[in-house]
Design an enzyme around this catalytic site. Sequence first.
Site, PDB file in Angstrom:
ATOM      1  N   TYR A 138       4.106  10.789  -6.924  1.00  0.00           N
ATOM      2  CA  TYR A 138       3.273  10.474  -8.093  1.00  0.00           C
ATOM      3  C   TYR A 138       2.425  11.679  -8.503  1.00  0.00           C
ATOM      4  CZ  TYR A 138       4.337   5.572  -6.893  1.00  0.00           C
ATOM      5  OH  TYR A 138       4.953   4.380  -6.598  1.00  0.00           O
ATOM      6  N   LYS A 189      11.522   9.243   5.372  1.00  0.00           N
ATOM      7  CA  LYS A 189      12.879   9.048   4.865  1.00  0.00           C
ATOM      8  C   LYS A 189      13.606  10.388   5.012  1.00  0.00           C
ATOM      9  CE  LYS A 189      16.192   6.708   3.086  1.00  0.00           C
ATOM     10  NZ  LYS A 189      16.865   5.605   3.780  1.00  0.00           N
ATOM     11  N   ASP A 222      13.291   2.173   4.847  1.00  0.00           N
ATOM     12  CA  ASP A 222      14.108   0.972   4.631  1.00  0.00           C
ATOM     13  C   ASP A 222      14.052   0.061   5.855  1.00  0.00           C
ATOM     14  OD1 ASP A 222      15.352   3.186   5.741  1.00  0.00           O
ATOM     15  OD2 ASP A 222      17.303   2.845   4.821  1.00  0.00           O
ATOM     16  N   ASP A 246       3.087   2.501  -1.586  1.00  0.00           N
ATOM     17  CA  ASP A 246       2.864   1.624  -2.745  1.00  0.00           C
ATOM     18  C   ASP A 246       3.719   0.370  -2.589  1.00  0.00           C
ATOM     19  OD1 ASP A 246       2.269   0.583  -5.216  1.00  0.00           O
ATOM     20  OD2 ASP A 246       3.297   2.131  -6.376  1.00  0.00           O
ATOM     21  N   ASP A 250       2.578  -3.699  -1.145  1.00  0.00           N
ATOM     22  CA  ASP A 250       2.783  -4.959  -1.878  1.00  0.00           C
ATOM     23  C   ASP A 250       3.484  -5.973  -0.976  1.00  0.00           C
ATOM     24  OD1 ASP A 250       1.647  -3.952  -4.225  1.00  0.00           O
ATOM     25  OD2 ASP A 250       3.178  -4.861  -5.498  1.00  0.00           O
TER      26      ASP A 250
HETATM   27 MG    MG Z   1       1.407  -1.021  -6.503  1.00  0.00          MG
END
Ligand code: MG
Length: 357
Positions: A138, A189, A222, A246, A250
């Site tokens: 980001y 990763k 993963d 991120d 969630d």
């Molecule tokens: Mg989020």
Amino acid sequence: MREHKIAAIPADGIGPEVIAAGLQALDTLQQRCGDFTLDIRHFDWGSDYYKSTGRMMPEDGIAQLKSFDAIFFGAVGAPDVPDDITLWGLRLPICQGFDQYANVRPTRILPGISSPLAGVGPGDLDWVIVRENSEGEYSGNGGRAHRGLPEEVGTEVAIFTRAGVTRIMRYAFQLAQSRPRKFLTVVTKSNAQRHGMVMWDEIAAEVALEFPDVRWDKMLVDAMTVRMTLKPQSLDTIVATNLHADILSDLAGALAGSLGVAPTANIDPERRFPSMFEPIHGSAFDITGKGIANPVATLWTAVQMLEHLGESEAAARLMRAVEAVTAAGVLTPDVGGTATTQQVTDAVCKEIRGANI
Ligand code: MG
Ligand code: NAI
């Protein structure tokens, strides 16, 4: 009397509803504790401000916030303003402008709230996710060329710097060290992303040497989703990149019962700038104005804010009050109850005032 200057930015959707709940609880705490005061200033920035001025906040917004001790933030997002404008116009400039590079997301199943995972209850899931908050995927580095043509290209470049990775690893190891299990899981990763993520792994191993009393392991992102779902007890402190964390947080919020109970803190660990405290959820326009937004995420982030300000006693009192209320079944509809935002908030304030906690 200790005084802390707080900037309140409720912003959009249910933001004002949950921030009002948070401020009511903080006000009650000040009165109950009697040894600190919060000097709160409100800012009306957000999507309505954008619709009347063309900006989410004034040009000197960051400068205006700089002298505060903390920022108490609601949520941004409106159905009629593009999400990249609301996000890049207010929330991200604050995170980036104040170099809040550690995003800290505690997750626990609170008493009285049930996890969607069968047989998993309070005590089985007690995590803190540390999200790298300043670079990675980001960073905003990228671009578009040949717009509209068949050969159009868009790039989104993930940036990992030695300085950025080292500081987030150090923060995560320190946090793991401060928790009873002293255990950190580094999410990666590096099998597929052979450059930045390999450096990420190398730096994790280097920083680990500074913390001989912290156990740590490494998980591919993963496989991490599987471990979070099937073996939640096997995790404690977790560090991951901006994008990975991120998504994982969630998932963590959902596994703990609802996004409505998930808090987050955007921290500048060096305290050069104010840190920002907010619920993880967005502006939730589907329930805006209905009076049923769950205030728990915001109350929990207020706990994080008080801890950051050094008010650990008040922080613990607020957390105990929230847990007493969830345990008593005073819950909003997202977690299976029938209470309103105001009823939950009033119940928490009553607990704060009570002599028993
Ligand atoms: Mg989020
Ligand atoms: P959202 O988090 O606003 O809502 C997702 C679902 O969770 C909705 O069904 C909502 O009703 C429910 N929910 C969220 N918070 C709740 C609460 N406190 N109590 C009860 N239920 C709650 O995410 P969504 O719908 O993807 O995004 C809506 C807007 O929010 C978008 O404009 C998005 O860009 C923005 N957003 C902003 C964030 C921020 O300010 N940090 C974070 C996430 C989304």
